[in-house]
Design a protein around this motif. Structure first.
Motif, PDB file in Angstrom:
ATOM      1  N   THR A  47       0.861  -1.169   0.000  1.00 25.04           N
ATOM      2  CA  THR A  47       0.000   0.000   0.000  1.00 25.04           C
ATOM      3  C   THR A  47       0.905   1.228   0.000  1.00 25.04           C
ATOM      4  OG1 THR A  47      -1.903   1.046   1.098  1.00 25.04           O
ATOM      5  CG2 THR A  47      -0.200   0.112   2.528  1.00 25.04           C
ATOM      6  N   ALA A  48       0.326   2.415   0.082  1.00 23.51           N
ATOM      7  CA  ALA A  48       1.137   3.633   0.029  1.00 23.51           C
ATOM      8  C   ALA A  48       0.525   4.696   0.927  1.00 23.51           C
ATOM      9  CB  ALA A  48       1.230   4.161  -1.402  1.00 23.51           C
ATOM     10  N   GLU A  49       1.396   5.532   1.481  1.00 19.95           N
ATOM     11  CA  GLU A  49       0.938   6.667   2.275  1.00 19.95           C
ATOM     12  C   GLU A  49       1.041   7.959   1.469  1.00 19.95           C
ATOM     13  OE1 GLU A  49       3.367   7.878   5.577  1.00 19.95           O
ATOM     14  OE2 GLU A  49       4.837   8.664   4.163  1.00 19.95           O
ATOM     15  N   ILE A  50       1.499   7.864   0.232  1.00 24.46           N
ATOM     16  CA  ILE A  50       1.677   9.014  -0.644  1.00 24.46           C
ATOM     17  C   ILE A  50       1.017   8.706  -1.984  1.00 24.46           C
ATOM     18  CG2 ILE A  50       3.779   9.967   0.380  1.00 24.46           C
ATOM     19  CD1 ILE A  50       5.416   8.272  -1.517  1.00 24.46           C
ATOM     20  N   GLU A  51       0.582   9.758  -2.687  1.00 24.10           N
ATOM     21  CA  GLU A  51      -0.126   9.546  -3.950  1.00 24.10           C
ATOM     22  C   GLU A  51       0.794   9.408  -5.158  1.00 24.10           C
ATOM     23  OE1 GLU A  51      -3.167  12.261  -1.758  1.00 24.10           O
ATOM     24  OE2 GLU A  51      -1.048  11.761  -1.580  1.00 24.10           O
ATOM     25  N   ARG A  52       1.979   9.987  -5.087  1.00 23.92           N
ATOM     26  CA  ARG A  52       2.858   9.952  -6.263  1.00 23.92           C
ATOM     27  C   ARG A  52       4.297   9.775  -5.803  1.00 23.92           C
ATOM     28  NH1 ARG A  52       4.985  15.197  -7.691  1.00 23.92           N
ATOM     29  NH2 ARG A  52       4.528  16.699  -6.045  1.00 23.92           N
ATOM     30  N   TRP A  53       5.109   9.260  -6.693  1.00 22.51           N
ATOM     31  CA  TRP A  53       6.485   8.968  -6.332  1.00 22.51           C
ATOM     32  C   TRP A  53       7.353   8.969  -7.577  1.00 22.51           C
ATOM     33  CZ3 TRP A  53       2.304   5.854  -4.923  1.00 22.51           C
ATOM     34  CH2 TRP A  53       1.943   4.867  -5.851  1.00 22.51           C
ATOM     35  N   ASP A  72      -2.822   1.226  -9.822  1.00 23.42           N
ATOM     36  CA  ASP A  72      -3.119   2.027 -11.004  1.00 23.42           C
ATOM     37  C   ASP A  72      -4.050   3.194 -10.710  1.00 23.42           C
ATOM     38  OD1 ASP A  72      -1.567   0.232 -12.491  1.00 23.42           O
ATOM     39  OD2 ASP A  72      -3.282  -1.105 -12.810  1.00 23.42           O
ATOM     40  N   ILE A  73      -4.580   3.243  -9.483  1.00 22.28           N
ATOM     41  CA  ILE A  73      -5.486   4.331  -9.104  1.00 22.28           C
ATOM     42  C   ILE A  73      -4.711   5.525  -8.582  1.00 22.28           C
ATOM     43  CG2 ILE A  73      -7.361   4.976  -7.536  1.00 22.28           C
ATOM     44  CD1 ILE A  73      -8.284   2.043  -7.660  1.00 22.28           C
ATOM     45  N   PHE A  74      -3.591   5.274  -7.906  1.00 24.97           N
ATOM     46  CA  PHE A  74      -2.819   6.369  -7.328  1.00 24.97           C
ATOM     47  C   PHE A  74      -2.475   7.448  -8.347  1.00 24.97           C
ATOM     48  CE2 PHE A  74      -1.835   3.257  -3.909  1.00 24.97           C
ATOM     49  CZ  PHE A  74      -2.222   4.039  -2.830  1.00 24.97           C
ATOM     50  N   PRO A  75      -1.873   7.109  -9.500  1.00 16.83           N
ATOM     51  CA  PRO A  75      -1.524   8.184 -10.432  1.00 16.83           C
ATOM     52  C   PRO A  75      -2.743   8.920 -10.987  1.00 16.83           C
ATOM     53  CG  PRO A  75      -1.127   6.016 -11.414  1.00 16.83           C
ATOM     54  CD  PRO A  75      -1.398   5.803  -9.968  1.00 16.83           C
ATOM     55  N   ARG A  76      -3.861   8.242 -11.074  1.00 14.93           N
ATOM     56  CA  ARG A  76      -5.081   8.881 -11.585  1.00 14.93           C
ATOM     57  C   ARG A  76      -5.602   9.933 -10.615  1.00 14.93           C
ATOM     58  NH1 ARG A  76     -10.459   5.601 -13.719  1.00 14.93           N
ATOM     59  NH2 ARG A  76     -11.622   7.438 -14.448  1.00 14.93           N
ATOM     60  N   LEU A  77      -5.531   9.659  -9.322  1.00 12.11           N
ATOM     61  CA  LEU A  77      -6.040  10.611  -8.342  1.00 12.11           C
ATOM     62  C   LEU A  77      -4.981  11.596  -7.873  1.00 12.11           C
ATOM     63  CD1 LEU A  77      -8.452   8.471  -6.127  1.00 12.11           C
ATOM     64  CD2 LEU A  77      -8.916   9.761  -8.221  1.00 12.11           C
ATOM     65  N   GLY A 114     -15.699  34.948 -12.549  1.00 16.30           N
ATOM     66  CA  GLY A 114     -15.791  36.120 -11.686  1.00 16.30           C
ATOM     67  C   GLY A 114     -14.418  36.708 -11.390  1.00 16.30           C
ATOM     68  N   GLU A 115     -14.342  37.531 -10.350  1.00 15.40           N
ATOM     69  CA  GLU A 115     -13.137  38.321 -10.094  1.00 15.40           C
ATOM     70  C   GLU A 115     -11.978  37.531  -9.520  1.00 15.40           C
ATOM     71  OE1 GLU A 115     -14.273  41.510  -7.580  1.00 15.40           O
ATOM     72  OE2 GLU A 115     -15.489  42.527  -9.111  1.00 15.40           O
ATOM     73  N   LEU A 116     -12.248  36.369  -8.925  1.00 20.34           N
ATOM     74  CA  LEU A 116     -11.199  35.608  -8.250  1.00 20.34           C
ATOM     75  C   LEU A 116     -11.142  34.191  -8.787  1.00 20.34           C
ATOM     76  CD1 LEU A 116      -9.076  35.576  -5.937  1.00 20.34           C
ATOM     77  CD2 LEU A 116     -10.912  34.817  -4.410  1.00 20.34           C
ATOM     78  N   ALA A 117      -9.930  33.722  -9.088  1.00 19.81           N
ATOM     79  CA  ALA A 117      -9.727  32.357  -9.569  1.00 19.81           C
ATOM     80  C   ALA A 117      -8.678  31.671  -8.708  1.00 19.81           C
ATOM     81  CB  ALA A 117      -9.278  32.364 -11.031  1.00 19.81           C
ATOM     82  N   ILE A 118      -8.838  30.375  -8.527  1.00 20.01           N
ATOM     83  CA  ILE A 118      -7.903  29.573  -7.735  1.00 20.01           C
ATOM     84  C   ILE A 118      -7.119  28.675  -8.689  1.00 20.01           C
ATOM     85  CG2 ILE A 118      -7.628  27.997  -5.797  1.00 20.01           C
ATOM     86  CD1 ILE A 118      -9.022  30.654  -5.096  1.00 20.01           C
ATOM     87  N   VAL A 119      -5.808  28.824  -8.679  1.00 19.84           N
ATOM     88  CA  VAL A 119      -4.940  27.997  -9.526  1.00 19.84           C
ATOM     89  C   VAL A 119      -4.255  26.959  -8.643  1.00 19.84           C
ATOM     90  CG1 VAL A 119      -2.918  27.964 -11.045  1.00 19.84           C
ATOM     91  CG2 VAL A 119      -4.571  29.841 -11.197  1.00 19.84           C
ATOM     92  N   LYS A 120      -4.286  25.695  -9.088  1.00 22.23           N
ATOM     93  CA  LYS A 120      -3.655  24.610  -8.340  1.00 22.23           C
ATOM     94  C   LYS A 120      -2.782  23.787  -9.276  1.00 22.23           C
ATOM     95  CE  LYS A 120      -7.682  24.011  -5.279  1.00 22.23           C
ATOM     96  NZ  LYS A 120      -8.722  23.046  -4.818  1.00 22.23           N
ATOM     97  N   ARG A 121      -1.595  23.468  -8.806  1.00 21.80           N
ATOM     98  CA  ARG A 121      -0.758  22.538  -9.584  1.00 21.80           C
ATOM     99  C   ARG A 121      -1.467  21.202  -9.696  1.00 21.80           C
ATOM    100  NH1 ARG A 121       4.043  24.108 -11.288  1.00 21.80           N
ATOM    101  NH2 ARG A 121       5.151  25.810 -10.229  1.00 21.80           N
ATOM    102  N   ARG A 122      -1.324  20.575 -10.849  1.00 26.70           N
ATOM    103  CA  ARG A 122      -2.001  19.287 -11.060  1.00 26.70           C
ATOM    104  C   ARG A 122      -1.498  18.232 -10.089  1.00 26.70           C
ATOM    105  NH1 ARG A 122      -1.876  17.952 -17.401  1.00 26.70           N
ATOM    106  NH2 ARG A 122      -2.164  15.891 -16.451  1.00 26.70           N
ATOM    107  N   THR A 123      -0.226  18.257  -9.761  1.00 29.71           N
ATOM    108  CA  THR A 123       0.327  17.310  -8.794  1.00 29.71           C
ATOM    109  C   THR A 123       0.969  18.095  -7.655  1.00 29.71           C
ATOM    110  OG1 THR A 123       2.413  17.172 -10.030  1.00 29.71           O
ATOM    111  CG2 THR A 123       0.745  15.515 -10.511  1.00 29.71           C
TER     112      THR A 123
END
Length: 354
Positions: A47-53, A72-77, A114-123
């Motif tokens: 199993t894993a405690e982290i989503e990506r590696w 195969d689910i970890f990289p997708r999420l 609208g006036e405010l947007a939230i940008v998030k890195r994909r990973t």
């Protein structure tokens, strides 16, 4: 005796190891650079405690392992783009969003969002990092390397935040904890509160959403779903395919902790619904030194991660559980005096939740 290897050796792996001991499960949290030849990999569930590696000798070996649960689910999420696409495919409500590919998109983004947007890195981009709150006047603050590596969302005027932690086993059985009410400051979780009486206004909607996700992915183990509470219901903010910070209260506030529940699910052990009999409060310890005076309070359950203390780093948490609101209130009041000043607002928020 069952054996489980956990990819990642941070605090979540450590707490999985602790949860495995009374279950007769040997849990081995392993760093990404560990030598696979020195680990009991072949006879273990992974199993894993982290989503990506990154690619290492260990992760290349594990990529071929048939017993790597959710491999195969970890990289997708772990990537917000396919995660958001999954939620759209299932018809589950999220903040309006789109991939951010070019600076040419900004006029249309602000016209739509609208006036405010939230940008998030994909990973990555958790705990306040890798995220930006931008207006048309501040888009120059966004690093150029974010284009094609980020998504952008409409800023949501939410009323509050909550999360739901649930688990599914290979037979398709699913159990949930009561929803957890959460407070973030500077993008970091500071406090969580959970009640034995389920929040019926939101519990059923959250369970329906998370059930759809778990079944679609045929996921096995614990997953957490973070949501915004709005006047129109819940909007899913993030998914975490692992045990989660907002579920730490279950270590002392539930008959089965989220860590034990995860091990039960991936090992095919009985998985009854956890029993929750009292209100629980979890206070994250962020960048503060260990203070054994906390233990003078009988309700305090201290979980210290034995990590170097740095500003903004999660170094432990405190759980408090009681069916007596007055006693919980008094304990939190005394505890506040022994915490850094910035915790006063988080503790007052926690008191207002029960």
């Amino acid at each position: 005796m069952k054996s489980v290897c956990v990819l990642g050796n941070g605090q979540l792996g450590r707490m999985l190891r602790q949860a495995g001991e009374p279950l007769g499960i040997s849990v081995y949290p392993v760093g990404l650079d560990a030598d696979p030849a020195e680990l009991p990999i072949k006879q273990s569930i992974i199993t894993a405690e982290i989503e990506r590696w990154p690619q290492t000798a260990l992760t290349r070996e594990l990529a071929k392992h048939d017993a790597f649960i959710n491999r195969d689910i970890f990289p997708r999420l772990a990537d917000r783009l396919p995660q958001k696409q999954l939620l759209d495919q299932l018809g589950l409500a999220t903040a309006p969003w789109q991939p951010l590919e070019s600076a040419d998109q900004w006029p249309a983004i602000f016209a739509d969002f609208g006036e405010l947007a939230i940008v998030k890195r994909r990973t990555g981009g958790y705990d306040g990092r890798g995220q930006w709150r931008l207006t048309a006047q501040t888009i120059a603050e966004l690093p150029n390397d974010c284009y094609n590596e980020c998504i952008v969302e409409k800023a949501i005027a939410f009323k509050s935040e909550l999360s739901l932690v649930g688990a599914r086993n290979a037979a398709g059985d699913i159990v949930f904890y009561p929803v957890t009410h959460n407070l973030h400051q500077q993008g970091i979780l500071y406090a969580s509160v959970a009640h034995p009486q389920k929040d019926n206004e939101h519990q059923q909607q959250a369970q329906t959403m998370l059930t759809a996700i778990l079944n679609k992915l045929e996921y096995v183990g614990v997953m957490a779903m973070e949501c915004f509470v709005t006047d129109d219901g819940l909007l899913i903010n993030e998914l975490a395919p692992r045990v989660h910070n907002s579920g730490h209260w279950t270590q002392n506030g539930a008959s089965i902790s989220q860590f034990a529940l995860h091990l039960r699910a991936i090992c095919g052990l009985p998985m009854p619904s956890p029993v929750v009999e009292s209100t629980s409060v979890m206070i994250n310890l962020i960048g503060c030194k260990l203070d054994y005076r906390w233990l003078s309070e009988a309700l305090v359950h201290l979980h210290w991660y034995d990590k170097e203390v740095r500003v903004g780093r999660k170094v432990g948490h405190i759980n408090l559980c009681s069916a007596d609101p007055a006693r919980l209130d008094e304990t939190l009041t005394r505890l506040t005096a022994r915490l850094p000043a910035e915790y006063a607002a988080a503790v007052e928020w926690a008191k207002s939740q029960y």
